[in-house]
Design a protein around this motif. Structure first.
Motif, PDB file in Angstrom:
ATOM      1  N   LEU A  18      17.425  53.887  56.702  1.00  0.00           N
ATOM      2  CA  LEU A  18      17.361  55.003  55.750  1.00  0.00           C
ATOM      3  C   LEU A  18      15.912  55.259  55.340  1.00  0.00           C
ATOM      4  N   GLN A  19      15.213  54.179  55.020  1.00  0.00           N
ATOM      5  CA  GLN A  19      13.802  54.303  54.603  1.00  0.00           C
ATOM      6  C   GLN A  19      12.948  54.889  55.738  1.00  0.00           C
ATOM      7  N   LEU A  20      13.198  54.437  56.946  1.00  0.00           N
ATOM      8  CA  LEU A  20      12.461  54.917  58.123  1.00  0.00           C
ATOM      9  C   LEU A  20      12.716  56.406  58.342  1.00  0.00           C
ATOM     10  N   ALA A  21      13.979  56.802  58.217  1.00  0.00           N
ATOM     11  CA  ALA A  21      14.339  58.211  58.422  1.00  0.00           C
ATOM     12  C   ALA A  21      13.656  59.090  57.368  1.00  0.00           C
ATOM     13  N   GLY A  23      10.887  58.330  55.703  1.00  0.00           N
ATOM     14  CA  GLY A  23       9.441  58.290  55.978  1.00  0.00           C
ATOM     15  C   GLY A  23       9.029  59.172  57.142  1.00  0.00           C
ATOM     16  N   MET A  24       9.876  59.270  58.159  1.00  0.00           N
ATOM     17  CA  MET A  24       9.510  60.032  59.360  1.00  0.00           C
ATOM     18  C   MET A  24      10.123  61.434  59.348  1.00  0.00           C
ATOM     19  N   GLY A  25      10.842  61.769  58.276  1.00  0.00           N
ATOM     20  CA  GLY A  25      11.475  63.090  58.181  1.00  0.00           C
ATOM     21  C   GLY A  25      12.533  63.286  59.264  1.00  0.00           C
ATOM     22  N   ARG A  26      13.309  62.255  59.500  1.00  0.00           N
ATOM     23  CA  ARG A  26      14.353  62.314  60.540  1.00  0.00           C
ATOM     24  C   ARG A  26      15.740  62.226  59.933  1.00  0.00           C
ATOM     25  N   GLU A  27      16.720  62.613  60.732  1.00  0.00           N
ATOM     26  CA  GLU A  27      18.118  62.454  60.315  1.00  0.00           C
ATOM     27  C   GLU A  27      18.473  60.967  60.380  1.00  0.00           C
ATOM     28  N   PHE A  28      19.300  60.498  59.440  1.00  0.00           N
ATOM     29  CA  PHE A  28      19.748  59.108  59.470  1.00  0.00           C
ATOM     30  C   PHE A  28      21.245  59.036  59.750  1.00  0.00           C
ATOM     31  N   VAL A  29      21.611  58.206  60.714  1.00  0.00           N
ATOM     32  CA  VAL A  29      23.031  57.990  61.018  1.00  0.00           C
ATOM     33  C   VAL A  29      23.327  56.504  60.871  1.00  0.00           C
TER      34      VAL A  29
END
Ligand code: S3P
Length: 179
Positions: A18-21, A23-29
């Motif tokens: 979740l944190q990575l998504a 931070g990188m402005g990505r969708e989280f699944v």
């Protein structure tokens, strides 16, 4: 590219993902959450009411749907996802998917899992810290060779969620030649 996080229960796949998504402005699944949403039951209820085989079948199906439909997402797997059926092969064969193993030492892992064990059907019935440690040591030993087939791995034992997310971002961007 999708970033797939794999590793043992309690290694931080969901929190780091979740944190990575973010931070990188990505969708989280989160695969476990998606299974719960699609089946309308918690993971514990699915194991209790329908059994482990049913759960693994659904897990495989939903993993395939996710891998076939997402691009550029961060995907947190369940701890058992790469272990069963052809799931690992599916992940490895996807050209737009990079897998990262979040590796964690036994001591911090057991401490974390002891507190969170009630939500995890595989360990919910274990009644002492010593028994949990014995179970985790054996189980992780059996599974580690599969986790080690991930494209990349990071030792997150001493890292906070934020540090681990940055470490994954860093290793991913290096791998992609972005930095
Ligand atoms: C499992 C891990 C769990 C969940 C299920 C089975 C496993 O996910 O999918 O309880 O076999 O290791 P987390 O790794 O997110 O706890």
């Amino acid at each position: 590219m999708n970033i797939v996080l794999l590793g043992y229960m309690g290694s931080g796949k969901s929190a780091v993902g979740l944190q990575l998504a973010i931070g990188m402005g990505r969708e989280f699944v989160d695969l476990d959450l998606l299974i719960e949403e699609q089946l309308g039951q918690s993971i514990s209820e699915i194991f209790d009411l329908k059994g482990a085989v049913y759960f693994r079948k659904k897990e495989s199906e939903i993993l395939r749907e996710v891998l076939n439909s997402k691009n550029g997402a961060v995907i947190a797997l369940g701890g058992g996802t790469p272990i069963y059926g052809d799931n690992l092969k599916w992940i490895k064969d996807k050209k737009n998917t990079l897998s990262v193993y979040l590796k964690i030492a036994i001591e911090p892992l057991v401490q974390r899992l002891w507190v969170e064990r009630h939500n995890r059907p595989l360990i919910a019935g274990i009644s002492s810290l010593e028994a949990l440690e014995e179970f985790v040591r054996k189980h992780l030993f059996e599974r580690a060779y599969v986790y080690q087939q991930a494209d990349l791995q990071i030792d997150v034992s001493d890292l906070s969620v934020e540090q681990a997310a940055l470490a994954v971002q860093n290793i991913f961007q290096k791998e992609q030649g972005i930095i």
